[in-house]
Enzyme design. Structure first.
Site, PDB file in Angstrom:
ATOM      1  N   SER A 218       0.853  -1.138   0.027  1.00 50.60           N
ATOM      2  CA  SER A 218       0.009  -0.072   0.004  1.00 50.60           C
ATOM      3  C   SER A 218       0.790   1.258  -0.105  1.00 50.60           C
ATOM      4  O   SER A 218       0.287   2.245  -0.179  1.00 50.60           O
ATOM      5  CB  SER A 218      -0.786   0.084   1.333  1.00 50.60           C
ATOM      6  OG  SER A 218      -0.134   0.012   2.293  1.00 50.60           O
ATOM      7  N   GLY A 219       2.261   1.031   0.217  1.00 48.49           N
ATOM      8  CA  GLY A 219       2.845   2.275   0.347  1.00 48.49           C
ATOM      9  C   GLY A 219       2.983   2.925   1.631  1.00 48.49           C
ATOM     10  O   GLY A 219       3.601   3.978   1.704  1.00 48.49           O
TER      11      GLY A 219
ATOM     12  N   HIS B 216       2.976  16.301  15.226  1.00 48.71           N
ATOM     13  CA  HIS B 216       2.797  15.017  15.370  1.00 48.71           C
ATOM     14  C   HIS B 216       2.636  14.365  13.623  1.00 48.71           C
ATOM     15  O   HIS B 216       1.626  14.777  13.072  1.00 48.71           O
ATOM     16  CB  HIS B 216       1.741  14.212  16.237  1.00 48.71           C
ATOM     17  CG  HIS B 216       1.756  12.977  16.584  1.00 48.71           C
ATOM     18  ND1 HIS B 216       1.201  11.948  15.488  1.00 48.71           N
ATOM     19  CD2 HIS B 216       2.141  12.063  17.510  1.00 48.71           C
ATOM     20  CE1 HIS B 216       1.609  10.705  16.060  1.00 48.71           C
ATOM     21  NE2 HIS B 216       2.205  10.716  17.195  1.00 48.71           N
TER      22      HIS B 216
ATOM     23  N   SER C 164      -2.613   5.967   4.291  1.00 47.03           N
ATOM     24  CA  SER C 164      -1.755   5.520   3.205  1.00 47.03           C
ATOM     25  C   SER C 164      -2.325   4.918   2.146  1.00 47.03           C
ATOM     26  O   SER C 164      -2.018   5.333   0.865  1.00 47.03           O
ATOM     27  CB  SER C 164      -0.880   4.304   3.833  1.00 47.03           C
ATOM     28  OG  SER C 164      -0.269   4.649   4.823  1.00 47.03           O
ATOM     29  N   ASN C 165      -3.564   4.320   2.111  1.00 50.13           N
ATOM     30  CA  ASN C 165      -4.347   3.621   1.153  1.00 50.13           C
ATOM     31  C   ASN C 165      -4.885   4.670   0.102  1.00 50.13           C
ATOM     32  O   ASN C 165      -5.116   4.223  -1.157  1.00 50.13           O
ATOM     33  CB  ASN C 165      -5.566   2.760   1.727  1.00 50.13           C
ATOM     34  CG  ASN C 165      -5.062   1.763   2.569  1.00 50.13           C
ATOM     35  OD1 ASN C 165      -3.677   1.411   2.764  1.00 50.13           O
ATOM     36  ND2 ASN C 165      -5.784   0.953   3.188  1.00 50.13           N
TER      37      ASN C 165
ATOM     38  N   HIS D 109       6.959  -8.242 -46.725  1.00 48.21           N
ATOM     39  CA  HIS D 109       7.443  -9.430 -46.368  1.00 48.21           C
ATOM     40  C   HIS D 109       9.037  -9.591 -46.489  1.00 48.21           C
ATOM     41  O   HIS D 109       9.816 -10.539 -46.770  1.00 48.21           O
ATOM     42  CB  HIS D 109       7.036 -10.612 -47.034  1.00 48.21           C
ATOM     43  CG  HIS D 109       5.404 -10.722 -47.114  1.00 48.21           C
ATOM     44  ND1 HIS D 109       4.831 -11.486 -46.082  1.00 48.21           N
ATOM     45  CD2 HIS D 109       4.367 -10.099 -47.881  1.00 48.21           C
ATOM     46  CE1 HIS D 109       3.662 -11.444 -46.498  1.00 48.21           C
ATOM     47  NE2 HIS D 109       3.285 -10.669 -47.422  1.00 48.21           N
TER      48      HIS D 109
ATOM     49  N   SER E  64      33.436  -0.118 -33.773  1.00 48.04           N
ATOM     50  CA  SER E  64      34.318  -1.310 -33.509  1.00 48.04           C
ATOM     51  C   SER E  64      35.677  -1.064 -32.725  1.00 48.04           C
ATOM     52  O   SER E  64      36.102   0.025 -33.237  1.00 48.04           O
ATOM     53  CB  SER E  64      34.229  -2.131 -34.703  1.00 48.04           C
ATOM     54  OG  SER E  64      35.155  -3.413 -34.530  1.00 48.04           O
ATOM     55  N   SER E  65      35.914  -1.925 -31.808  1.00 44.52           N
ATOM     56  CA  SER E  65      37.305  -1.816 -31.317  1.00 44.52           C
ATOM     57  C   SER E  65      38.346  -2.431 -32.329  1.00 44.52           C
ATOM     58  O   SER E  65      39.432  -2.380 -32.062  1.00 44.52           O
ATOM     59  CB  SER E  65      37.345  -2.276 -29.990  1.00 44.52           C
ATOM     60  OG  SER E  65      37.059  -3.801 -30.068  1.00 44.52           O
TER      61      SER E  65
ATOM     62  N   LYS F  51      34.441   1.463 -38.927  1.00 43.33           N
ATOM     63  CA  LYS F  51      33.108   0.875 -38.934  1.00 43.33           C
ATOM     64  C   LYS F  51      32.131   1.588 -37.921  1.00 43.33           C
ATOM     65  O   LYS F  51      32.574   2.515 -37.028  1.00 43.33           O
ATOM     66  CB  LYS F  51      33.026  -0.346 -38.187  1.00 43.33           C
ATOM     67  CG  LYS F  51      31.526  -1.299 -38.049  1.00 43.33           C
ATOM     68  CD  LYS F  51      31.921  -2.834 -37.499  1.00 43.33           C
ATOM     69  CE  LYS F  51      30.433  -3.513 -37.903  1.00 43.33           C
ATOM     70  NZ  LYS F  51      29.296  -3.104 -37.001  1.00 43.33           N
TER      71      LYS F  51
ATOM     72  N   ASN G  38      28.173   2.360 -36.220  1.00 39.03           N
ATOM     73  CA  ASN G  38      26.740   1.602 -35.822  1.00 39.03           C
ATOM     74  C   ASN G  38      25.808   2.349 -35.486  1.00 39.03           C
ATOM     75  O   ASN G  38      25.847   3.498 -35.275  1.00 39.03           O
ATOM     76  CB  ASN G  38      26.936   0.636 -34.555  1.00 39.03           C
ATOM     77  CG  ASN G  38      28.160  -0.534 -34.922  1.00 39.03           C
ATOM     78  OD1 ASN G  38      28.578  -1.030 -36.134  1.00 39.03           O
ATOM     79  ND2 ASN G  38      28.975  -0.817 -33.721  1.00 39.03           N
TER      80      ASN G  38
ATOM     81  N   GLU H 289      19.414   1.316 -31.645  1.00 43.34           N
ATOM     82  CA  GLU H 289      19.539   0.215 -30.850  1.00 43.34           C
ATOM     83  C   GLU H 289      19.557   0.546 -29.454  1.00 43.34           C
ATOM     84  O   GLU H 289      18.693  -0.291 -28.639  1.00 43.34           O
ATOM     85  CB  GLU H 289      21.095   0.091 -30.828  1.00 43.34           C
ATOM     86  CG  GLU H 289      21.788  -0.876 -32.106  1.00 43.34           C
ATOM     87  CD  GLU H 289      22.957  -0.923 -32.137  1.00 43.34           C
ATOM     88  OE1 GLU H 289      23.775  -0.907 -31.292  1.00 43.34           O
ATOM     89  OE2 GLU H 289      23.648  -1.718 -33.219  1.00 43.34           O
TER      90      GLU H 289
END
Length: 442
Positions: A87-88, A108, A119-120, A167, A297-298, A303, A305, A310
């Site tokens: 309920s948190g 208080h 809380s609900n 397709h 690329s290493s 190259k 990408n 991605e």
């Protein structure tokens, strides 16, 4: 009475117990939810003072403390793990204790800060409003900008004819602009879908207290708090359709997550198309030049990408996974309360943030810098054998099929084979006009 000094840890015993009880993920509740708890507590104190239920000075100090939490001054004072009582309650008590400590020794946590609340009803209200706020302020603007960028590219590429694909196979010609207009429309539709959820996202259960009956709260309390929150934020905050629906179910959050999932699906389609069209530069489609952001690329020099597409597809996968967890959480409400609210809050707020960031990256670091490989697109348009479809009205499907077979087997162009088959040049000029084929109705 003046406020007490502000020690490093402002919370009290209930928060300390919860920290000890839930060492699960090390991840606290979303910051946006904590801040909205502060905003709701501030509005509640002001409403209770207006109703004559809370001393004006105490209310002012509570409200001031809540405002400071809402402003982000005390984000580090909400340490309880997000995987906590469903309920948190723990985080609601956390907010009560921190606000009481800030407001003064005579305040208080329950009697004053939590007056008229449970809380609900408070915690799910904070979740709804945090999601609403971030959607309106961050996600929708990011998607609008992305849609606009895609529309600009659709206009820029309006004359770039290319082979269509169905397709994953060659199909009749289209323009690159038509494809980008489709992407823009997908994003616009996503904006519309998300916007449709906002009125229900803004319906909060505040005022229902423990079970929806409103026990221990003034009948005008919830309306006053909603008015104060709306005035200060401009958000469409509203009463629930029914207090028991609003207390027991989190369908509004599930609906919002569903709309985000559709956006994730749309962004995946767009990002995948972009990286396929940008594949190459020699052994791929190479229809688009995507912006070069970093080494790809290493080991392979030169190259590059499609890193932003991605990232977008990874974000989309996470959002879809989040939606699955939210769906499970939403379907597990029992009787008068759903006890999966922290889980739903975590995933929904994460999805909103991820999609907003991903849409911005896609717009700024990818779409804005895309260029068309006009020569390659023209070559594909002229090379697609499916263009023979346009010959059907003139020579019939069967004869057009035979021309396609001969062209495919010999590697010659459709025009050349059709000419040998006796099709008149005027017919070929009319039927094999690729730009007119892409836009047959003007």
């Amino acid at each position: 009475m003046s406020a007490t000094s502000e020690p490093r840890e402002l919370w009290g015993g209930e928060t300390t117990k919860a920290v000890a009880n839930f060492p699960v993920s090390g991840e606290p509740i979303p910051v946006a939810v904590a801040r909205w708890l502060g905003r709701i507590k501030a509005a509640a104190a002001r409403a209770n003072a207006d109703l004559g239920l809370l001393d004006a000075d105490v209310a002012q100090r509570i409200a001031a403390a809540g405002d400071r939490i809402a402003a982000g001054e005390f984000d580090d004072q909400f340490p309880i793990d997000v995987f906590q009582t469903g309920s948190g309650t723990s985080s609601n008590m956390n907010a009560n204790e921190v606000i009481a400590a800030l407001a003064g020794d005579d305040v208080h946590p329950n009697d004053h800060v939590n007056m008229g609340q449970s809380s609900n009803d408070v915690f799910p209200s904070a979740v709804h409003l945090a999601a609403l706020d971030r959607t309106v302020a961050e996600l929708l603007p990011a998607l609008e900008q992305l849609a606009h960028a895609l529309e600009q590219k659709a206009e820029e590429f309006d004359d770039v004819v290319k082979s269509g694909r169905t397709h994953l196979m060659d199909a009749v010609p289209v323009t690159l602009g038509q494809e980008f207009s489709g992407y823009a429309a997908q994003v616009r539709q996503g904006v519309a879908r998300i916007s449709d959820t906002l009125p229900r996202l803004g319906q909060i259960p505040l005022g229902g207290t423990a079970t929806g009956t409103g026990l221990n709260t003034h009948p005008a309390f919830a309306e006053k708090v909603r008015e104060l929150l709306h005035e200060s934020t401009g958000l469409p905050i509203a009463a629930p359709a029914d207090p028991f629906e609003s207390q027991a179910a989190r369908d509004g959050l599930v609906e919002a997550s569903g709309a985000l999932k559709v956006v994730a699906v749309s962004l995946t389609k767009i990002a995948n198309d972009l990286r396929l069209m940008g594949s190459g530069p020699r052994a791929g489609l190479s229809e688009l030049f995507l912006p070069e952001l970093q080494k790809g690329s290493s080991i392979m020099p030169g190259k590059v990408n499609p890193v932003i597409p991605e990232v977008v597809t990874q974000v989309a996968a996470q959002v879809i996974g989040n939606d699955t967890a939210i769906t499970i959480g939403g379907m597990n409400g029992h009787f008068e309360l759903n006890v999966y609210v922290p889980l739903i809050a975590r995933n929904l707020l994460q999805s909103i943030g991820l999609l907003a960031n991903a849409a911005t990256l896609l717009e700024e670091k990818c779409v804005a810098g895309i260029e068309a490989n006009r020569d390659r697109n023209e070559q594909y348009a002229e090379g697609t054998l499916s263009a023979a479809t346009a010959l059907n009205p003139f020579i019939g499907y069967d004869k057009a099929s035979e021309i396609v077979k001969q062209a495919a087997a010999s590697g010659r162009s459709l025009r050349e084979v059709a000419r040998e088959a006796g099709v008149e040049e005027s017919v070929l000029d009319e039927a094999l006009d690729f730009r007119r084929m892409a836009k047959p109705h003007g």
